[in-house]
Structure formats: structure tokens, C-alpha cells
Design an enzyme around this catalytic site. Structure first.
Site, PDB file in Angstrom:
ATOM      1  N   TYR A 150     119.010  35.294  22.824  1.00 32.48           N
ATOM      2  CA  TYR A 150     119.210  35.505  24.261  1.00 32.48           C
ATOM      3  C   TYR A 150     120.677  35.670  24.626  1.00 32.48           C
ATOM      4  O   TYR A 150     120.996  36.303  25.625  1.00 32.48           O
ATOM      5  CB  TYR A 150     118.646  34.328  25.069  1.00 32.48           C
ATOM      6  N   LYS A 160     111.812  29.673  11.118  1.00 32.53           N
ATOM      7  CA  LYS A 160     111.387  30.664  10.120  1.00 32.53           C
ATOM      8  C   LYS A 160     112.379  30.552   8.964  1.00 32.53           C
ATOM      9  O   LYS A 160     113.116  31.494   8.637  1.00 32.53           O
ATOM     10  CB  LYS A 160     111.360  32.058  10.752  1.00 32.53           C
ATOM     11  N   ASP A 193     105.132  31.430  12.355  1.00 29.39           N
ATOM     12  CA  ASP A 193     103.872  32.176  12.289  1.00 29.39           C
ATOM     13  C   ASP A 193     102.704  31.204  12.155  1.00 29.39           C
ATOM     14  O   ASP A 193     101.686  31.330  12.847  1.00 29.39           O
ATOM     15  CB  ASP A 193     103.875  33.242  11.167  1.00 29.39           C
ATOM     16  N   ASP A 214     110.058  30.629  23.735  1.00 27.11           N
ATOM     17  CA  ASP A 214     109.536  31.519  24.774  1.00 27.11           C
ATOM     18  C   ASP A 214     108.114  31.948  24.423  1.00 27.11           C
ATOM     19  O   ASP A 214     107.192  31.863  25.247  1.00 27.11           O
ATOM     20  CB  ASP A 214     110.456  32.744  24.869  1.00 27.11           C
ATOM     21  N   ASP A 264     104.365  30.241  26.127  1.00 26.76           N
ATOM     22  CA  ASP A 264     103.371  31.059  26.826  1.00 26.76           C
ATOM     23  C   ASP A 264     102.009  30.945  26.152  1.00 26.76           C
ATOM     24  O   ASP A 264     100.977  30.864  26.810  1.00 26.76           O
ATOM     25  CB  ASP A 264     103.803  32.542  26.847  1.00 26.76           C
TER      26      ASP A 264
END
Ligand code: IPM
Ligand code: IPM
Lengths: 366, 366
Positions: free
Chosen positions: B146, B195, B227, B251, B255
Site C-alpha cells: 500500500y 507467504k 493461500d 485486506d 473481507d
């Protein structure tokens, strides 16, 4: 005809599931008059144990000399070290990333299909599932954060790590075309997923996808932000036909999507370049916790072999036969542990089987 | 006491849901003897329309002068342009990112809680839900992709876009501490998501989290690949207590997690720095498709106001009162459209209400 298949059994459950896929290929060969010859290729933790590196130049050459490569899974600890203690370029996964790049396998197809018979294994409610899903994730596989420059160094006395996310318009264009091409053979809808409200690479992604879309007037397409997509996959997965996305988002979303199919043990994949060559592997990992127990689900690997028949060898009838056999075995009530019904009272109506038995049952139906 | 609250109504459904949260704060004030004074702050599309930029220096100064900021949502088209045609730093969202950075709001708390009464709105099967979930996502909010350098330029005649993912050990340490601190007040389990099999930033993340974990011997912690986490959130969400992760993964996962609570309209959030100051906002977006229709769910914003009472003003009793009123209104059978039961036959047992009515009903129960 004779087909020369490179075989990367790999780590964890890899060797167990690959053996079943080979059995199925041989059954196809016997029935349709083909021969498949196999060339074992070392990659991953087992390669580290044997050669010190996760992928040798010789292994790359073997893969290149094959008509297609069938793979199990890569990852986990080696004989001498837990994986996270190894230098990144010496880890099992580094072999896979290197191979994807060396063979230019930029297009990763991950079909997420819910078999009627597996509805009961799906964590979603019946009214969300409805008549099931049949979607395809088209994941870019040789760009983005996976292959950008990275470093970890001290900056003003503070350890700082940097990864780089790069995409060129050419990289985006070729995967977008693949996405739209496959949509033309399906329900003609593409959902391109990005984070264009934040990332420059996503803005370029969106721009190029819009250009490519112009050549496919019959395909409906939309853009979706990745956070919203992660939500929509649970809320209303039926809305999707083809999801087109970059490498990291595709990694996350395809694992999530595997749940709507009941199990990651059902998710096959094909990684393709611009030729007929392809690498075929289940989307799941090496699952070290269940390795050697004979309980892993071989279906994702068997369906990956079917994709190999279809995409690399143009053997559509043969691929159909494999897929039909899988469908039949599920209809006949056989399940590996990962696709057993969730609800207790439904467990009695099916038969739980192991990896080998599942492979045999599928062969019998070919 | 008097509390000075900066109010960013923002775009889309923002003004509608913020108005209800202010009503609730006033009801709390009346009952417990506090006054809340409000200072309207322009940010997002509405700021672009009024000033040409998504966030002015004056607006930042106003936010800094407040005891805390309550926000609606940001994003969507401006009066003159669709958002994607605006230069990135002139987009509505750029205002939010700039504010998060200017106020050093590095710790984003997103509680995902399934109210007993909303089980029927949750897309997951009953046997997966069980007694519901109560988890907290601790998302790093001022680093990573970001805020890294980005550029789009022609390289050898090919447009190339680059984003950068950077984390320093200090940035990781302070958010990790927050994650473990909050776990100590909960079920004492931290799942750190990264990751690390690919990214350098994730390897540093893992290393620092392990160091921080040593100071919290009572907290059980584990690492999980992103994942796999996206999959586990659907497969078995009950396993999670605190998910600790970096900005982009947070993020996406928050959601996704909103779905296990029934609706993103239920997901509140607090963005905190090292002081008592905080920015409180629903996790959902500006939802331009339903803006102005009076049907948006104000509960996420009302619960965000409750977080403000708790974290910025130390008004625990008052925060409890808001949360109890929300619980009661759900128990009494009132639902906005997004949290209506999924199954037709269950719809008759509840009453569908609009944004304002939901706000009123909650106020009545305080
Ligand atoms: C093993 C790992 C590097 C790999 C990836 O992230 O691409 C795997 O998760 C996959 O999805 O194929
Ligand atoms: C609006 C957008 C920039 C923002 C983000 O990605 O952080 C939003 O999705 C959120 O989660 O708060």
C-alpha cells in the site's frame, strides 16, 4: 502413439498420488492403444536430499525433453533441515518456481468444479450451492511478486525486507488473451481481479484487459477488486465463470475456491506456455501431515492427467473417459477422507477408501 | 465528559450509516452523562468535488485535533470523473491511505463475530458454524504494497508497472505485539499469516513474530501460509482466534472473513496508533449501488463507534451498552436486507428494516 511424460513425484503425498495418476494413464493407454513412457525427474525436497539443490539443470533438460510433465507436489522439510532454515533459493518450492519460469509456463488453469455427488462435502449451504459451480481460475504464473527482485538488508540499523511486484503489458496481454479464449469455450464471462484502487500494476492490468476485451465482443467482462472477490467466492460463487488474475491473487483465490468444490484434493491444474507443452499438477500442497498414510485424495492428480491428455496431447476422448470414470466412482459412493460428507448421518451412505483403492476404482471404470 | 469526534461521512452509503452511529453516540451521551461534539471532516470523492483533492492539509489537521475520528466510507466516482480516470494520488481512496499514514494508524483491528441470531444469514453450513465464531483480524495498515514506491513507465518500448512491498523489523514488531496483546485478552491463540515460502518480507515477518512470541509464553501461536488461510477460513473458521497479518493479506482475508459473520455490513474496525487516538470505520466499502436508498446496514458503523468508546475513550460500560443494544435488536428480529436469512421459509420470522429504522431501534434499546 507414444507419449513421453516427465514425472515429478516430489515430496509429501506427491509420490502416492502420482502413482495413481500413472495407473490411470496406463489404463487409458491399454484401452485406446497409446503408450506412455515415463521419465522420473527429481525436484523439491527429494532433489535437495539427493543433489543439494531443489532443481538441477539436468532436471530442467529432462522436463524440456518431455512431451508434458506430470507432477505431484513440492514442499516441506528435507532430510537435513526444516524448510524455513534453508536459504530461499535452496528451498523445495524454489525448484517449482524455477521450473515454471524456465519453461515459461505463464498460464495456470485451475478449474473449480463441484461434482453433484460432493455437495455434502462442501462447507457452503445448499441454497448458496444450488446446482453447483463450474468455474475456471486463470492465474498468471511467471510474473508479479513471485519473480520480482527481493532482498533483506539492514537499512540504518534496521532489518528491512523488500519484494517487488512487476508486470509488463506484454505479460498481462498474453494471459488476458488466454482468459478470454477459454471463456469463449465456456459461459463467456470473464471477471478480471485486481487491486486497481491501490496498485500501479493493477491499473496497468485493468487497462490491458480492457484492450484485449475489445477483441472478444461476445464475452461479458467485469473488473472486481480482490478483497471483494474473496468475499463473493463465499457469498455467491455461482456468479463466476472465468476469474482472470495475477500470480499472488490467483494463489490465494484458487485455494479459497477449492473449498466450494468440497476439497483441495479435487482441484487439478495445468500450467501452459505458448506451445503444446504443459506441467500438470494438483493445486494442493505436499500435505506432510498425511504423507505415507495412504489416505491422500489422488483425484486432483488424476484430473490433472486428464488435462494433460486434453491440452498437450489433443486426446479429448481419452480425457473425457478419465473424467467420466471419476464422476462414476463418486456416484458409486467412494470417497477419500477429505471428501466425506460433513454431516454425521450422511456418512453411512458412502464408503471411505484410501489413495490406492481410489486409483484402482477409477481404473476399473475406464 | 466532553469528547470531540471528527466525523468523515465520506462517499456512497457513508453519510447514511454515519448519521445512525452519531444518533447512537448521542443516546449513549444522554444516558451516561457525556457530550459528544462533532467536527465534519471532508475526505474522499466529496472532498475532490469540493476542493480538488481527496484530503486537504486542513482536513488532516482537523483529524489530529479530534479525540477520535468516526468514518463512513470512501470511494467511487466523483461529480466530474469515474474514479479510475483520476490520477492515483487524486482518487478518493488516496485520501484514506494518506490519512492512515499521516496519523500513523498502523494497527487495524477487524473483529469478525457471528451473532447467534445471524446464523441463518451465514453462507456456511450449520455443522461448520457450530456455536459460531468470534475472531479478530489484526491487520498491519501503514506498510507493505500500500505504501511502497510505485511507477508505471516504458521500459524498452513496453509499458511496465512496479509496486514495492517493504517491511522493516520495527514495523512488524509493533503490529505483532498488538496481535499478541489482544490475544492475551481473548482465547490466547495467534495465527500469523504470510507467504514465507516465496516472499522475503514474509520471512522477516515470520522471524520477528517468533521473537515477539517469546514474550508471550501463554499465547499459542502458529504460522499459516496465506493461500491455506483463505481456504481454512471457509473450511473451519472456528479454529481462529487472532489472525495477525500484513496489509494486503489482511485486506483480502478480512473481507473473506466478513462472510462468516453473515455480511460485511456487520464488520466494524478500529485503526490505532501508539496513543489513545483512533479512526473507526466499517470494513465495508462505499457501496455506490445502494447509496441513497436508505437500505444500507448501519450496524458495522455503530459497532465501530462502540470500539471508539472502548479503545479511545476507555468507556467500557458505554461500549457494552451499544453492543448489547445491537444484540437485542437482532434478537427482536430486525434485519437490514444484507442480513436477511438466506432461506425463503425463514424470511417470514424476521422484519426487514431500513438504515434509519435500524438506527432508531438500536437507540431505543440503549
Ligand atoms: C508451493 C507454492 C510456491 C505454490 C505457489 O504459491 O504458487 C503453491 O501454493 C501453488 O499454488 O502452486
Ligand atoms: C478503500 C481501500 C483502499 C481499502 C483498503 O484496501 O485498505 C478498503 O478496502 C479497506 O479494506 O479498508
Amino acid at each position: 502413439m507414444n507419449y513421453h511424460v516427465g514425472v515429478i513425484s516430489g515430496d509429501g503425498i506427491g509420490p502416492e498420488v502420482v502413482a495413481e495418476a500413472q495407473k490411470v494413464l496406463d489404463a487409458i493407454g491399454a484401452k485406446f492403444g497409446h503408450t506412455f513412457t515415463y521419465d522420473a525427474i527429481l525436484m523439491g525436497g527429494c532433489s535437495i536430499d539427493a543433489t543439494g539443490v531443489p532443481l538441477t539443470d539436468e532436471a530442467i533438460a529432462q522436463a524440456k525433453a518431455s512431451d508434458a510433465v506430470l507432477m505431484g507436489s513440492i514442499g516441506g522439510n528435507t532430510a537435513t533441515s526444516p524448510w524455513y532454515k534453508l536459504a530461499p533459493h535452496l528451498r523445495p518450492e524454489a525448484g517449482l518456481l524455477k521450473l515454471r519460469k524456465a519453461l515459461n509456463l505463464f498460464a495456470n488453469l485451475r478449474p473449480a468444479y463441484l461434482y453433484e455427488e460432493l455437495k455434502e462435502a462442501c462447507p457452503l449451504r445448499d441454497d448458496i450451492i444450488g446446482d453447483g459451480f463450474d468455474m475456471m481460475i486463470m492465474r498468471e504464473l511467471t510474473g508479479g511478486l513471485y519473480f520480482g527482485a527481493r532482498k533483506t538488508e539492514e537499512v540504518n540499523g534496521v532489518m528491512t525486507a523488500v519484494d517487488t511486484l512487476t508486470y509488463t503489458e506484454d505479460e498481462i496481454r498474453r494471459i488476458a488473451k488466454r482468459g478470454f479464449d477459454i471463456a469463449m469455450k465456456r459461459r463467456k464471462k470473464v471477471t478480471s481481479v485486481d487491486k486497481a484502487n491501490v496498485l500501479d500494476s493493477s491499473r496497468l492490468w485493468r487497462k490491458v484487459v480492457e484492450e484485449v476485451a475489445k477483441d472478444y465482443p461476445k464475452v461479458t467482462y467485469e473488473h472486481m477488486l480482490v478483497d471483494n472477490c474473496a468475499m463473493q467466492l463465499v457469498k455467491d460463487p455461482k456468479q463466476f465463470d472465468v476469474i482472470l488474475t495475477e500470480n499472488m491473487f490467483g494463489d490465494i483465490l484458487s485455494d479459497e475456491a477449492s473449498m466450494v468444490t468440497g476439497s483441495i484434493g479435487m482441484l487439478s491444474s495445468a500450467s501452459l506456455n505458448d506451445t503444446k507443452f504443459g506441467l500438470y499438477e494438483p493445486s494442493g500442497g505436499s500435505a506432510p501431515d498425511i504423507a505415507g498414510k495412504g489416505i491422500a485424495n489422488p483425484i486432483a492428480t488424476i484430473l490433472s492427467a486428464a488435462m494433460m491428455l486434453r491440452y498437450s496431447f489433443d486426446l479429448d476422448k481419452e480425457a473425457d473417459a478419465v473424467e467420466a470414470a471419476v464422476k462414476q466412482v463418486l456416484k458409486d459412493g467412494y470417497r477419500t477422507i477429505d471428501i466425506m460428507p460433513q454431516e454425521e448421518d450422511k456418512k453411512a451412505s458412502v464408503t471411505q477408501v484410501g489413495t490406492k483403492q481410489m486409483g484402482d476404482l477409477i481404473c476399473e471404470r475406464i
